[in-house]
Design an enzyme around this catalytic site. Structure first.
Site, PDB file in Angstrom:
ATOM      1  N   TYR A 163      -0.915 -12.983  10.877  1.00 52.95           N
ATOM      2  CA  TYR A 163      -1.871 -11.879  10.923  1.00 52.95           C
ATOM      3  C   TYR A 163      -2.351 -11.754  12.364  1.00 52.95           C
ATOM      4  CZ  TYR A 163      -6.066  -9.156   9.548  1.00 52.95           C
ATOM      5  OH  TYR A 163      -7.040  -8.200   9.397  1.00 52.95           O
TER       6      TYR A 163
ATOM      7  N   LYS B 185       2.278  -9.367  11.109  1.00 54.70           N
ATOM      8  CA  LYS B 185       1.513  -8.151  10.857  1.00 54.70           C
ATOM      9  C   LYS B 185       0.917  -7.740  12.193  1.00 54.70           C
ATOM     10  CE  LYS B 185      -2.641  -6.356   8.642  1.00 54.70           C
ATOM     11  NZ  LYS B 185      -3.940  -6.722   8.054  1.00 54.70           N
TER      12      LYS B 185
ATOM     13  N   VAL C 192       1.418  -3.404   6.068  1.00 51.18           N
ATOM     14  CA  VAL C 192       0.274  -3.972   5.353  1.00 51.18           C
ATOM     15  C   VAL C 192      -0.824  -2.921   5.421  1.00 51.18           C
ATOM     16  CG1 VAL C 192      -1.436  -5.813   5.219  1.00 51.18           C
ATOM     17  CG2 VAL C 192       0.909  -6.337   5.909  1.00 51.18           C
TER      18      VAL C 192
END
Length: 303
Positions: A136, A164, A206
């Site tokens: 992330y 991401k 996402v």
């Protein structure tokens, strides 16, 4: 590590009751709605799912409830946000035992690590659990940027399969591919950059606003992935004002309010987040209602 993640992976909101309890039934209903609308994966307990506000026992219930309703139809990932490496490894193992099939891993949420520490954080976590990992990367919110140079130091870690990308700099997508080729799957992590990111080659998204409008978001993704940008732009322009809400510090409240207005999901959040009020609420409601009306008009014309 076999985890060929691609497509739209909504960052699922954790539904709450007005008394602050987790509403597992409403959460399951929302997950089933997302899967029936064509998403390719589910991520529970992201930041948008109020990860840091939930107790471990509540997180267990959410993962187990999600596992039950997903039923193997799509991959089930869980967000993982911890302070220390030891705690992150321990939580990762617990989440796997609860049914998570992959992890979306935040950097340490209480310490701004330097590049060497950031690399070791992800390497140590991968060595301590058996699940595939999505990094992330949100330097705007967490102050830690997982750059292409840092990812280069993690190329040999098979469990790290995806990033991401949420730096907000659209040039980063190309930099990642130039530096690393196809070693890592690159997912867009910003709703109002998805079409631009698809043009540059991302293979996943996402998404926050997919919680409210899954069919429309899947359509934008599939059109963009197929190179049908003229068709995608028309829908993207309708959705972008709502997508901008995904980049606010109050995205949890905004997206839950969108879900509430679109299909009746509970909008309650856990303190310190409070329900929207006054002019701010009116502005957000206006954006959402305008999007609803524009989509309805578009659908009528198509019919």
């Amino acid at each position: 590590m076999k985890a060929n993640w691609a497509g739209v992976f909504p960052a699922v909101t954790t539904k709450l009751q007005e008394n602050n309890d987790v509403d597992l039934l409403a959460t399951q209903r929302s997950i089933d709605r997302l899967i029936q609308s064509g998403v390719s994966g589910i991520i529970v307990l992201p930041m948008l799912g109020e990860n840091a506000s939930l107790k471990l026992a509540e997180k267990e219930k959410v993962i187990r409830a999600a596992k039950e309703v997903v039923g193997g139809r799509v991959p089930l990932l869980s967000g993982l946000a911890e302070v220390s490496t030891e705690a992150a490894i321990d939580t990762a193992r617990k989440f796997q035992s609860f049914g998570a099939e992959g992890l979306m891993v935040f950097p340490s949420i209480a310490y701004k690590s330097d590049p060497r520490e950031t690399s070791e954080w992800y390497r140590a976590l991968a060595g301590g659990c058996d699940l595939p990992i999505m990094i992330y990367n949100n330097p705007i919110a967490y102050g830690v940027d997982v750059t292409p140079e840092i990812l280069r130091t993690l190329e040999d870690v098979d469990q790290i399969v995806c990033i991401k990308e949420e730096s907000g700099d659209i040039r980063r997508v190309t930099d990642l591919y130039n530096e690393l080729g196809d070693r890592f799957a690159v997912f867009c992590g910003v709703d109002d950059l998805i079409l631009e990111s698809l043009a540059l080659g991302v293979t996943g998204w996402v998404s926050g606003m997919t919680n409210a409008w899954p069919e429309e978001c899947v359509s934008i993704f599939e059109l963009g992935r197929a190179g049908k940008f003229v068709e995608a732009r028309e829908l993207y322009r309708i959705m972008t004002p709502a997508f901008h809400l995904d980049t606010s510090v109050k995205l949890v409240q905004y997206i839950k309010l969108a879900e509430h207005l679109v299909y009746g999901a509970p909008e309650w959040t856990r303190a310190p987040r409070l329900p929207l009020a006054g002019d701010e609420r009116e502005k957000v409601v206006s954006v959402i209602n305008k999007t609803i009306a524009s989509l309805r008009s578009r659908s009528s014309k198509a019919a």
